[in-house]
Write an enzyme that holds these catalytic residues in place. Structure first.
Site, PDB file in Angstrom:
ATOM      1  CG  HIS A  76      36.421  41.448  75.067  1.00  0.00           C
ATOM      2  ND1 HIS A  76      37.456  40.882  74.314  1.00  0.00           N
ATOM      3  CD2 HIS A  76      35.889  42.315  74.185  1.00  0.00           C
ATOM      4  CE1 HIS A  76      37.325  41.156  73.133  1.00  0.00           C
ATOM      5  NE2 HIS A  76      36.953  42.501  72.805  1.00  0.00           N
ATOM      6  CG  ASN A  77      39.380  37.100  75.140  1.00  0.00           C
ATOM      7  OD1 ASN A  77      38.461  38.112  74.759  1.00  0.00           O
ATOM      8  ND2 ASN A  77      40.253  36.904  75.253  1.00  0.00           N
ATOM      9  CE  LYS A 107      41.198  41.047  75.709  1.00  0.00           C
ATOM     10  NZ  LYS A 107      41.410  39.829  75.542  1.00  0.00           N
ATOM     11  CD  GLU A 112      37.118  36.363  70.791  1.00  0.00           C
ATOM     12  OE1 GLU A 112      37.607  36.478  70.847  1.00  0.00           O
ATOM     13  OE2 GLU A 112      37.299  38.020  70.957  1.00  0.00           O
TER      14      GLU A 112
END
Length: 301
Positions: free
Chosen positions: A176-177, A173, A180
């Site tokens: 993932h961020n 995660k 992003e």
């Protein structure tokens, strides 16, 4: 299946409602009485204490923790432990640092508890679209929670999975961020270039809508950007202040530790930091240097 949720903000509250609609029993706790009352009014059960939360769940219990990373997670676990029993499961669904997650797992498992880390993405749209969940933890513990994950995910076997042992969920995660951050920065810069070309009188909303269909840069993030432009094409009333919740920084630190070049993610993080600087000293220093060596004009406030 029953689930306790601690932290009934936008994501926690929406998760509770998605589970309720699928027939799961949900008991929720939040320091906001308004949030717990809203949960009860929706058909689940909002309680005013951790004691009541635990008492209203059947053993073995599963409690999903949605609080800020760091000390709040440790404090929540410390308060829950005396109320719970062996076989109960803690789920950290927030954005904790994976190293903290591994420590918590190693502390709780010898005491007979289960501990799962679930990196969760989906924001306010998860209630209708489902949540993307990157899960870390012991296989048998994760498997025991399958009904919960299947309900929260976009599909029964879509958008979620155990990605590795304890800490893996939060690590994935985190990256993932970081990705992003880079995507958001690229979109923001691209639209800024389009807007700056005044002579062509470009319609940003039209362009965003065109890109939504068939383009290699189409994405859900672009869809959300298009919706935002439709509501406020000039972004009136907004300040150029962009916070970061930590995962981008951790991603950059890991890249350095692993000797992996990540210039886009790094620069996007630095741009967020810069957005929070009023009367930027770095830029003023540049202006002064240009004036000193070249006599270039300096604007004064």
């Amino acid at each position: 299946m029953e689930l306790g949720i601690i932290g009934l903000g936008k994501m926690g509250g929406n998760m509770a409602e998605r589970l309720r609609r699928a027939g799961h029993k949900v008991v929720g706790f939040d320091f906001s009485k308004e949030a717990t009352a809203k949960l009860t009014a929706a058909g689940s059960l909002g309680v005013d204490s951790l004691e009541d939360l635990v008492a209203n769940l059947s053993a073995p219990r599963a409690i999903w923790i949605m609080v800020p990373s760091g000390d709040p997670v440790d404090q929540t676990i410390a308060k829950l432990k005396p109320l719970m029993q062996k076989g109960d499961i803690f789920i950290d669904g927030g954005n904790s640092n994976y190293k903290d997650t591994q420590r918590r797992h190693d502390e709780l498992v010898p005491e007979g508890f289960g501990f799962v880390d679930c990196g969760t993405s989906g924001g306010i749209w998860g209630i209708s679209e489902g949540y993307s969940m990157m899960i870390g933890g012991d296989k048998e513990v994760v498997e025991s929670l399958r009904p919960i994950f299947e309900t929260l995910a976009p599909g029964k076997d879509e958008g979620w999975g155990r990605v590795g042992p304890s800490g893996a969920g939060h690590f994935v995660k985190m990256v993932h961020n970081g990705i992003e951050y880079g995507l958001m920065q690229a979109y923001a810069e691209g639209f800024s270039i389009l807007k700056a070309k005044k002579v062509l009188d470009l319609d940003l909303l039209q362009i965003a809508s065109i890109w939504q269909k068939g383009s290699v840069v189409r994405s859900w993030l672009l869809d959300l950007t298009t919706d935002a432009l439709r509501k406020n094409i000039n972004l009136d009333g907004l300040e150029a202040f962009v916070p970061d919740s930590g995962e981008g920084r951790w991603t950059v630190f890991e890249a350095i530790d692993l000797n992996v070049s990540a210039p886009v993610i790094t620069e996007s993080l630095l741009r967020r930091v810069r957005s929070r600087e009023e009367n930027n000293f770095t830029d003023r220093m540049l202006a002064v240097m240009r004036n000193e060596f070249g006599g270039h004009a300096v604007k004064k406030s």
